[in-house]
Design a protein around this motif. Structure first.
Motif, short mmCIF file in Angstrom:
data_model
loop_
_atom_site.label_atom_id
_atom_site.label_comp_id
_atom_site.label_asym_id
_atom_site.label_seq_id
_atom_site.Cartn_x
_atom_site.Cartn_y
_atom_site.Cartn_z
N GLN A 52 7.96 46.81 70.94
CA GLN A 52 7.13 46.46 70.07
C GLN A 52 5.41 45.75 71.07
O GLN A 52 4.87 45.86 70.87
N LEU A 53 6.22 44.86 71.94
CA LEU A 53 5.24 43.66 72.63
C LEU A 53 4.35 44.58 73.06
O LEU A 53 3.07 44.56 73.76
N SER A 54 5.30 45.54 74.11
CA SER A 54 4.84 46.05 75.48
C SER A 54 3.55 47.57 75.01
O SER A 54 2.39 47.31 75.93
N ALA A 55 4.13 48.01 73.85
CA ALA A 55 3.00 49.26 73.59
C ALA A 55 2.00 48.37 72.60
O ALA A 55 0.55 49.09 72.92
N ASN A 56 2.22 47.86 72.28
CA ASN A 56 0.60 46.60 71.04
C ASN A 56 -0.08 46.45 71.89
O ASN A 56 -0.92 46.38 71.97
N PHE A 57 0.38 45.47 73.00
CA PHE A 57 -0.01 44.71 74.24
C PHE A 57 -1.48 46.17 74.87
O PHE A 57 -2.54 45.37 74.56
N ILE B 256 13.71 45.40 85.17
CA ILE B 256 12.79 46.76 85.12
C ILE B 256 12.14 46.34 86.16
O ILE B 256 11.15 45.66 86.34
N ALA B 257 12.11 48.26 86.92
CA ALA B 257 11.13 48.49 88.01
C ALA B 257 9.71 48.15 87.86
O ALA B 257 9.18 48.74 86.90
N SER B 258 8.95 47.12 88.73
CA SER B 258 7.34 47.47 88.12
C SER B 258 6.88 48.72 88.66
O SER B 258 7.18 49.72 89.46
N GLN B 259 6.22 49.23 87.66
CA GLN B 259 5.02 50.29 87.66
C GLN B 259 3.91 50.29 88.23
O GLN B 259 3.65 49.20 87.77
N HIS B 260 3.33 51.28 88.07
CA HIS B 260 1.92 51.14 87.93
C HIS B 260 0.57 52.07 87.50
O HIS B 260 1.59 53.49 87.81
N TYR B 261 0.31 51.69 86.09
CA TYR B 261 -0.76 53.04 85.50
C TYR B 261 -1.92 52.05 85.33
O TYR B 261 -2.14 51.28 84.96
N ALA B 262 -2.61 53.43 85.61
CA ALA B 262 -3.97 52.95 85.99
C ALA B 262 -5.11 53.36 84.77
O ALA B 262 -4.51 55.12 84.62
N PHE B 263 -5.91 53.66 84.14
CA PHE B 263 -6.96 53.83 82.89
C PHE B 263 -8.05 53.61 83.38
O PHE B 263 -8.93 52.41 83.51
N LEU B 264 -8.77 55.24 83.30
CA LEU B 264 -10.32 55.33 83.80
C LEU B 264 -11.42 54.85 82.29
O LEU B 264 -10.32 55.86 81.41
N ILE B 265 -11.59 54.42 82.34
CA ILE B 265 -12.64 53.57 81.38
C ILE B 265 -13.99 53.79 81.55
O ILE B 265 -14.31 54.13 82.41
N GLY B 266 -15.07 53.94 80.07
CA GLY B 266 -16.83 53.81 80.70
C GLY B 266 -17.13 52.30 81.12
O GLY B 266 -16.30 51.44 80.61
N GLU B 267 -18.02 51.87 81.24
CA GLU B 267 -18.31 51.30 81.87
C GLU B 267 -19.20 50.22 80.12
O GLU B 267 -18.51 48.73 81.06
N ASP B 268 -19.45 50.82 78.95
CA ASP B 268 -19.76 50.31 78.34
C ASP B 268 -17.97 49.43 77.87
O ASP B 268 -17.96 48.20 77.24
N ASP B 269 -16.85 50.62 77.39
CA ASP B 269 -15.61 50.07 77.49
C ASP B 269 -15.12 49.27 77.98
O ASP B 269 -14.12 48.26 77.83
N ARG C 297 -12.68 47.38 88.15
CA ARG C 297 -11.81 47.49 88.50
C ARG C 297 -11.11 46.06 88.72
O ARG C 297 -11.76 45.32 89.74
N VAL C 298 -10.23 45.66 87.92
CA VAL C 298 -10.06 44.79 87.39
C VAL C 298 -8.31 45.21 87.31
O VAL C 298 -7.89 46.28 86.86
N TYR C 299 -7.26 44.66 88.29
CA TYR C 299 -5.78 44.77 88.48
C TYR C 299 -5.10 43.97 87.47
O TYR C 299 -4.99 42.82 87.08
N PHE C 300 -4.01 43.61 86.83
CA PHE C 300 -3.60 42.78 85.65
C PHE C 300 -1.43 43.25 85.29
O PHE C 300 -1.87 44.10 85.14
N ASP C 301 -0.98 42.34 85.26
CA ASP C 301 0.26 42.57 84.48
C ASP C 301 0.54 43.14 83.72
O ASP C 301 -0.05 42.38 82.47
N ASN C 302 0.87 43.66 82.79
CA ASN C 302 1.64 44.00 81.32
C ASN C 302 2.92 42.83 81.36
O ASN C 302 3.06 42.26 81.64
N PRO C 303 2.78 42.36 79.95
CA PRO C 303 4.45 41.40 79.34
C PRO C 303 5.72 42.05 80.54
O PRO C 303 6.29 40.57 80.20
N ASP C 304 6.24 43.33 81.14
CA ASP C 304 7.09 43.37 81.04
C ASP C 304 6.81 43.78 83.08
O ASP C 304 7.52 44.08 83.51
#
Length: 122
Positions: free
Chosen positions: A16-21, A57-70, A105-112
């Motif tokens: 719940q925490l991670s998905a909502n984050f 929990i083994a750390s994974q990497h997830y990258a999200f392509l978004i628009g400039e305004d976004d 681009r920036v990198y950051f950690d999620n709650p897990d």
């Protein structure tokens, strides 16, 4: 042959925490339950399916392509969360925005502890 990524499971301590984050940060619809998972759907049909699991929990990497305004909106929400961020996946350049190839681009950690990335240009 044609193949497309459809979904992947994201192991977490609190789905719940991670998905909502993630959904809140990216401005996506609220996660939807599917069996024991909470599913975050993206515009391209791919989903991340958050599933509770016991540590470690083994750390994974997830990258999200978004628009400039976004990027501005998502980055503002990142700051509002008080989230640390880096310009590199090795976390050597804190509080910097990477401007590789004319994008941002920036990198950051999620709650897990999964390393997330938002970027505007491949």
């Amino acid at each position: 042959m044609s193949a497309q990524l459809n979904h992947t499971i994201v192991w977490c301590r609190d789905k719940q925490l991670s998905a909502n984050f993630l959904a809140d940060l990216l401005g996506l619809p609220a996660p939807q339950p599917f069996g024991p998972m909470l599913v975050v759907k993206f515009d391209n049909g791919v989903s991340l399916d958050f599933y509770d699991n016991d540590p470690p929990i083994a750390s994974q990497h997830y990258a999200f392509l978004i628009g400039e305004d976004d990027f501005d909106e998502v980055f503002a929400r990142l700051l509002a969360h008080g989230q640390q961020w880096w310009a590199d996946p090795g976390k050597q350049r804190p509080k910097e925005i990477n401007e590789f190839a004319g994008g941002r681009r920036v990198y950051f950690d999620n709650p897990d502890g999964h390393l997330l990335e938002i970027f505007t240009r491949e």
